[in-house]
Design a protein around this motif. Structure first.
Motif, PDB file in Angstrom:
ATOM      1  N   LYS A  78       0.809  -1.231   0.000  1.00 22.29           N
ATOM      2  CA  LYS A  78       0.000   0.000   0.000  1.00 22.29           C
ATOM      3  C   LYS A  78       0.835   1.271   0.000  1.00 22.29           C
ATOM      4  CE  LYS A  78      -3.533  -2.784   0.594  1.00 22.29           C
ATOM      5  NZ  LYS A  78      -4.401  -3.179  -0.544  1.00 22.29           N
ATOM      6  N   THR A  79       2.146   1.180  -0.211  1.00 18.43           N
ATOM      7  CA  THR A  79       2.984   2.381  -0.184  1.00 18.43           C
ATOM      8  C   THR A  79       2.813   3.207  -1.452  1.00 18.43           C
ATOM      9  OG1 THR A  79       4.623   1.250   1.190  1.00 18.43           O
ATOM     10  CG2 THR A  79       5.325   3.268   0.090  1.00 18.43           C
ATOM     11  N   PHE A  80       2.937   2.561  -2.603  1.00 16.05           N
ATOM     12  CA  PHE A  80       2.801   3.251  -3.888  1.00 16.05           C
ATOM     13  C   PHE A  80       1.683   2.612  -4.723  1.00 16.05           C
ATOM     14  CE2 PHE A  80       7.451   3.648  -2.912  1.00 16.05           C
ATOM     15  CZ  PHE A  80       7.433   5.003  -2.592  1.00 16.05           C
ATOM     16  N   GLY A  81       0.623   2.178  -4.041  1.00 15.93           N
ATOM     17  CA  GLY A  81      -0.474   1.530  -4.734  1.00 15.93           C
ATOM     18  C   GLY A  81      -0.286   0.035  -4.919  1.00 15.93           C
ATOM     19  N   ASN A  82       0.799  -0.507  -4.380  1.00 22.11           N
ATOM     20  CA  ASN A  82       1.057  -1.943  -4.469  1.00 22.11           C
ATOM     21  C   ASN A  82       0.247  -2.691  -3.410  1.00 22.11           C
ATOM     22  OD1 ASN A  82       3.062  -0.303  -2.974  1.00 22.11           O
ATOM     23  ND2 ASN A  82       3.815  -2.276  -2.230  1.00 22.11           N
ATOM     24  N   ASP A  83      -0.422  -3.767  -3.806  1.00 21.79           N
ATOM     25  CA  ASP A  83      -1.262  -4.524  -2.877  1.00 21.79           C
ATOM     26  C   ASP A  83      -0.451  -5.339  -1.890  1.00 21.79           C
ATOM     27  OD1 ASP A  83      -3.637  -3.591  -3.993  1.00 21.79           O
ATOM     28  OD2 ASP A  83      -3.709  -5.203  -5.477  1.00 21.79           O
ATOM     29  N   GLU A  84       0.722  -5.805  -2.315  1.00 26.18           N
ATOM     30  CA  GLU A  84       1.571  -6.638  -1.468  1.00 26.18           C
ATOM     31  C   GLU A  84       2.966  -6.021  -1.346  1.00 26.18           C
ATOM     32  OE1 GLU A  84       1.644 -10.495  -3.229  1.00 26.18           O
ATOM     33  OE2 GLU A  84      -0.455 -10.947  -2.745  1.00 26.18           O
ATOM     34  N   GLU A  85       3.709  -6.504  -0.353  1.00 26.89           N
ATOM     35  CA  GLU A  85       5.089  -6.052  -0.211  1.00 26.89           C
ATOM     36  C   GLU A  85       5.879  -6.400  -1.465  1.00 26.89           C
ATOM     37  OE1 GLU A  85       7.693  -6.449   3.530  1.00 26.89           O
ATOM     38  OE2 GLU A  85       8.457  -8.034   2.217  1.00 26.89           O
ATOM     39  N   GLN A  86       6.760  -5.487  -1.877  1.00 27.37           N
ATOM     40  CA  GLN A  86       7.616  -5.708  -3.033  1.00 27.37           C
ATOM     41  C   GLN A  86       9.078  -5.615  -2.617  1.00 27.37           C
ATOM     42  OE1 GLN A  86       6.480  -2.747  -5.928  1.00 27.37           O
ATOM     43  NE2 GLN A  86       4.652  -3.857  -6.562  1.00 27.37           N
ATOM     44  N   VAL A  87       9.911  -6.463  -3.203  1.00 22.69           N
ATOM     45  CA  VAL A  87      11.350  -6.406  -2.992  1.00 22.69           C
ATOM     46  C   VAL A  87      12.014  -6.198  -4.348  1.00 22.69           C
ATOM     47  CG1 VAL A  87      13.407  -7.622  -2.179  1.00 22.69           C
ATOM     48  CG2 VAL A  87      11.227  -7.916  -0.973  1.00 22.69           C
ATOM     49  N   VAL A  88      12.744  -5.096  -4.478  1.00 22.34           N
ATOM     50  CA  VAL A  88      13.450  -4.778  -5.721  1.00 22.34           C
ATOM     51  C   VAL A  88      14.932  -5.021  -5.482  1.00 22.34           C
ATOM     52  CG1 VAL A  88      13.929  -2.991  -7.433  1.00 22.34           C
ATOM     53  CG2 VAL A  88      11.705  -3.046  -6.266  1.00 22.34           C
ATOM     54  N   ASN A  89      15.535  -5.941  -6.236  1.00 21.94           N
ATOM     55  CA  ASN A  89      16.937  -6.327  -6.043  1.00 21.94           C
ATOM     56  C   ASN A  89      17.877  -5.563  -6.960  1.00 21.94           C
ATOM     57  OD1 ASN A  89      16.674  -8.700  -4.113  1.00 21.94           O
ATOM     58  ND2 ASN A  89      15.278  -9.312  -5.742  1.00 21.94           N
ATOM     59  N   PHE A  90      19.071  -5.309  -6.461  1.00 21.74           N
ATOM     60  CA  PHE A  90      20.142  -4.680  -7.231  1.00 21.74           C
ATOM     61  C   PHE A  90      21.399  -5.550  -7.090  1.00 21.74           C
ATOM     62  CE2 PHE A  90      17.289  -1.354  -5.845  1.00 21.74           C
ATOM     63  CZ  PHE A  90      17.174  -0.501  -6.938  1.00 21.74           C
ATOM     64  N   GLY A  91      22.185  -5.672  -8.166  1.00 19.87           N
ATOM     65  CA  GLY A  91      23.502  -6.294  -8.060  1.00 19.87           C
ATOM     66  C   GLY A  91      23.514  -7.804  -7.955  1.00 19.87           C
ATOM     67  N   ALA A  92      24.722  -8.337  -7.660  1.00 16.74           N
ATOM     68  CA  ALA A  92      24.967  -9.774  -7.620  1.00 16.74           C
ATOM     69  C   ALA A  92      24.374 -10.407  -6.363  1.00 16.74           C
ATOM     70  CB  ALA A  92      26.471 -10.047  -7.657  1.00 16.74           C
ATOM     71  N   PRO A  93      23.837 -11.645  -6.476  1.00 18.03           N
ATOM     72  CA  PRO A  93      23.351 -12.346  -5.280  1.00 18.03           C
ATOM     73  C   PRO A  93      24.508 -12.771  -4.386  1.00 18.03           C
ATOM     74  CG  PRO A  93      23.256 -13.787  -7.186  1.00 18.03           C
ATOM     75  CD  PRO A  93      23.622 -12.420  -7.707  1.00 18.03           C
ATOM     76  N   ARG A  94      24.208 -13.025  -3.137  1.00 17.17           N
ATOM     77  CA  ARG A  94      25.263 -13.343  -2.180  1.00 17.17           C
ATOM     78  C   ARG A  94      26.033 -14.605  -2.561  1.00 17.17           C
ATOM     79  NH1 ARG A  94      24.922 -15.603   3.856  1.00 17.17           N
ATOM     80  NH2 ARG A  94      26.838 -14.728   4.724  1.00 17.17           N
ATOM     81  N   GLU A  95      25.359 -15.570  -3.181  1.00 20.06           N
ATOM     82  CA  GLU A  95      26.038 -16.811  -3.562  1.00 20.06           C
ATOM     83  C   GLU A  95      27.230 -16.534  -4.467  1.00 20.06           C
ATOM     84  OE1 GLU A  95      22.812 -16.267  -3.667  1.00 20.06           O
ATOM     85  OE2 GLU A  95      22.141 -17.575  -2.031  1.00 20.06           O
ATOM     86  N   GLU A  96      27.081 -15.584  -5.388  1.00 22.98           N
ATOM     87  CA  GLU A  96      28.188 -15.236  -6.280  1.00 22.98           C
ATOM     88  C   GLU A  96      29.306 -14.550  -5.507  1.00 22.98           C
ATOM     89  OE1 GLU A  96      27.078 -13.097  -9.772  1.00 22.98           O
ATOM     90  OE2 GLU A  96      25.362 -14.404 -10.206  1.00 22.98           O
TER      91      GLU A  96
END
Length: 267
Positions: A78-96
């Motif tokens: 509900k922050t920017f009209g989104n019904d559910e929580e959103q996660v926006v990722n940047f960069g390499a994942p930790r496994e790499e």
């Protein structure tokens, strides 16, 4: 004249949180003023999502937040009209990141990362309780580490990571191995979302930090605030930025600077 809308981006350790005991109570007056004025406080830290969620509960904070030096932005429902929580990722994942670090250790690099430590060991190193240390180990895209080698070896280590498209950023206590992103990426992303939300209303971004790890975030803000700390003298911003620098350290300095800025803008 209409007051501009303010947006606060804040580092945690050594800035909003005391460097020794991680307490924030000295900033309570400014936090209350922000809440009363409905000014978003976006926590932007090297801490993990579980760590920041826990702190947000203490602060009764419901705004978006940025984790692990910009590895991801978490947007509550509900922050920017989104019904559910959103996660926006940047960069390499930790496994790499861990894969590259393992190769560097085999080549002689001397360090201890969070992955190398048990919860008990990490609690001892950081001063966190066991539950908090467990949250600190749940990471998405970065690996904090303690460097055990020489300065010359550190320079070579930094170059080796760069050859693998990774960065090594020095925070208040740890070095952070991470992809090609920083705290400013998440801050710019969210600033764009808020400006889109508020249309023609002016939005002024204020950023507070205390170490070189905060450099890019501070440079990207309209008003950078450098909180006095262990490494704050290493933060050198372009003269055109007219940075504010606190006299007091940690949450005491944070409190004074935020209150002064709120007064300046009529809040």
């Amino acid at each position: 004249m209409t007051k501009p809308r303010l947006l606060i981006f804040s580092d945690l350790d050594g800035t909003l949180l005391n460097h020794e005991d991680y307490r924030w109570e000295a900033a309570r007056p400014a936090l209350k003023r922000l809440d009363d004025a409905q000014i978003p406080l976006i926590l932007n830290s090297s801490k993990t999502a579980p760590e920041i969620r826990n702190l947000r509960q203490e602060l009764a904070n419901t705004d978006p937040f940025i984790v692990e030096n910009g590895a991801a932005v978490v947007i509550p429902a509900k922050t920017f009209g989104n019904d559910e929580e959103q996660v926006v990722n940047f960069g390499a994942p930790r496994e790499e990141v861990l894969k590259v670090l393992a190769a560097q250790r085999e080549s002689g690099a001397r360090f201890r990362g969070f992955e190398d430590m048990s919860v008990t060991e990490l609690a001892s190193v950081t001063g966190l309780d066991a539950e908090s240390a467990g949250r600190a180990k749940e990471r998405l895209g970065t690996e904090p580490l303690l460097w055990d080698g020489s300065d010359e070896e550190l320079t070579a280590f930094r170059a080796a990571l760069a050859a693998e498209n990774l960065r090594l950023v020095h925070g208040g206590r740890f070095h952070h191995a991470m992809g090609i992103f920083d705290k400013s990426d998440g801050a710019r992303f969210l600033l764009g979302k808020y400006r889109e939300q508020h249309g023609k209303d002016a939005v002024i971004a204020i950023a507070l930090g205390d170490s070189p790890n905060d450099q890019q975030m501070l440079e990207s803000a309209d008003i950078p605030v450098v909180i006095r700390g262990v490494n704050s003298d290493e933060v050198q911003l372009p003269s055109a930025k007219h940075a504010m620098r606190s006299i007091k350290s940690g949450p005491e300095g944070w409190n004074e600077c935020v209150l002064n800025l709120l007064f300046e803008y009529g809040y």
